[in-house]
Design a protein around this motif. Sequence first.
Motif, PDB file in Angstrom:
ATOM      1  N   THR A   1      71.951  59.333  76.982  1.00  0.00           N
ATOM      2  CA  THR A   1      73.110  59.573  76.114  1.00  0.00           C
ATOM      3  C   THR A   1      72.904  59.094  74.666  1.00  0.00           C
TER       4      THR A   1
ATOM      5  N   LYS B   1      78.733  64.670  83.588  1.00  0.00           N
ATOM      6  CA  LYS B   1      79.684  63.582  83.355  1.00  0.00           C
ATOM      7  C   LYS B   1      81.142  64.061  83.441  1.00  0.00           C
TER       8      LYS B   1
ATOM      9  N   HIS C   1      80.031  54.061  86.463  1.00  0.00           N
ATOM     10  CA  HIS C   1      79.553  52.736  86.074  1.00  0.00           C
ATOM     11  C   HIS C   1      79.477  52.608  84.555  1.00  0.00           C
TER      12      HIS C   1
ATOM     13  N   GLY D   1      77.564  49.807  81.761  1.00  0.00           N
ATOM     14  CA  GLY D   1      76.462  48.876  81.957  1.00  0.00           C
ATOM     15  C   GLY D   1      75.896  49.268  83.317  1.00  0.00           C
TER      16      GLY D   1
ATOM     17  N   ASP E   1      71.876  45.745  79.504  1.00  0.00           N
ATOM     18  CA  ASP E   1      71.270  45.565  80.817  1.00  0.00           C
ATOM     19  C   ASP E   1      69.749  45.740  80.800  1.00  0.00           C
TER      20      ASP E   1
ATOM     21  N   THR F   1      71.222  51.901  76.793  1.00  0.00           N
ATOM     22  CA  THR F   1      70.016  52.740  76.863  1.00  0.00           C
ATOM     23  C   THR F   1      70.389  54.050  77.571  1.00  0.00           C
TER      24      THR F   1
HETATM   25  C1  F6R Z   1      72.392  51.916  80.117  1.00  0.00           C
HETATM   26  C2  F6R Z   1      73.666  51.763  80.814  1.00  0.00           C
HETATM   27  C3  F6R Z   1      74.194  52.810  81.725  1.00  0.00           C
HETATM   28  C4  F6R Z   1      74.104  54.230  81.150  1.00  0.00           C
HETATM   29  C5  F6R Z   1      74.592  55.249  82.171  1.00  0.00           C
HETATM   30  C6  F6R Z   1      74.444  56.658  81.666  1.00  0.00           C
HETATM   31  O1  F6R Z   1      72.111  50.792  79.309  1.00  0.00           O
HETATM   32  O2  F6R Z   1      74.274  50.751  80.658  1.00  0.00           O
HETATM   33  O3  F6R Z   1      75.535  52.532  82.039  1.00  0.00           O
HETATM   34  O4  F6R Z   1      74.870  54.298  79.988  1.00  0.00           O
HETATM   35  O5  F6R Z   1      73.839  55.115  83.341  1.00  0.00           O
HETATM   36  O6  F6R Z   1      73.087  56.955  81.551  1.00  0.00           O
HETATM   37  P1  F6R Z   1      72.586  58.269  80.778  1.00  0.00           P
HETATM   38  O7  F6R Z   1      72.941  58.075  79.350  1.00  0.00           O
HETATM   39  O8  F6R Z   1      71.079  58.264  80.972  1.00  0.00           O
HETATM   40  O9  F6R Z   1      73.286  59.412  81.417  1.00  0.00           O
END
Ligand code: F6R
Length: 241
Positions: free
Chosen positions: A39, A202, A138, A140, A67, A36
């Motif tokens: 991204t 990122k 991280h 997940g 998750d 989720t």
């Molecule tokens: C979400 C997940 C997280 C996101 C990470 C990046 O299911 O497992 O590892 O991929 O926190 O989040 P965004 O995409 O919102 O920058």
Amino acid sequence: MNIIQVANYEEMSKHAAQYIIEKVRANPYIKLGLATGSTPKRTYQELVKDHRENGTTYQHVQTINLDEYIGLPKTDPNSYHYFMRRHLFDHLDIPSEQIHMPSGTADDLLKECVRYEQLIKEIGGVDLQLLGIGQNGHIGFNEPGTSFKSRTHIVSLAESTRIANSTFFPSLEEVPTRAITVGISTILDSREILLLASGSAKAHALKRLITEGIHEEFPASALKLHSHVTIIADAEALKFV
Ligand code: F6R
């Protein structure tokens, strides 16, 4: 790790969607591991668009999400169940019994971890795991320091993760403090991994992932232990590499 650099978020999303669509067409029974967050949001829109316009079917696909927040019911707009329905599942022809997500409201959370891990095994494992990456590395909700041997487990969210995710909540206080997540070892069992990254937030994480060593303090570095990882990232995310 195969790194594909694209110009921006839009291109990353189109490229990722095309990658997934080709896999689904090649194997209509594919087991897709899904993430989720901001991204993959646009990637999911592209999958929906393709399903509508080109008829790619998900009738036999199974999905396994990474998750879920602890304490948020499926109907809560901030739950990952809700996110996935809203952005993807409600718009595809996937039968609901083929959608798998960990429950953040199970009475016995430890049993839920065991059930989810067992379920992944029973359906034959994940063929293609889609991942985002946290600013702290991280994957997940496996925060820095998580064992690379971890299976589905309960985590306390890092303060930086709660702050990063608070944009979706009315206030920081309402961001849950715990989550249930598949483990790093579970992720590494996937036959193939596709990691997406966009934007300068990122950039440090990608630099560390691509140029530095393997360490549990940086969870994404575990991906270097896997033989089939593709990264699709935009120029901003790759600016320090
Ligand atoms: C979400 C997940 C997280 C996101 C990470 C990046 O299911 O497992 O590892 O991929 O926190 O989040 P965004 O995409 O919102 O920058």
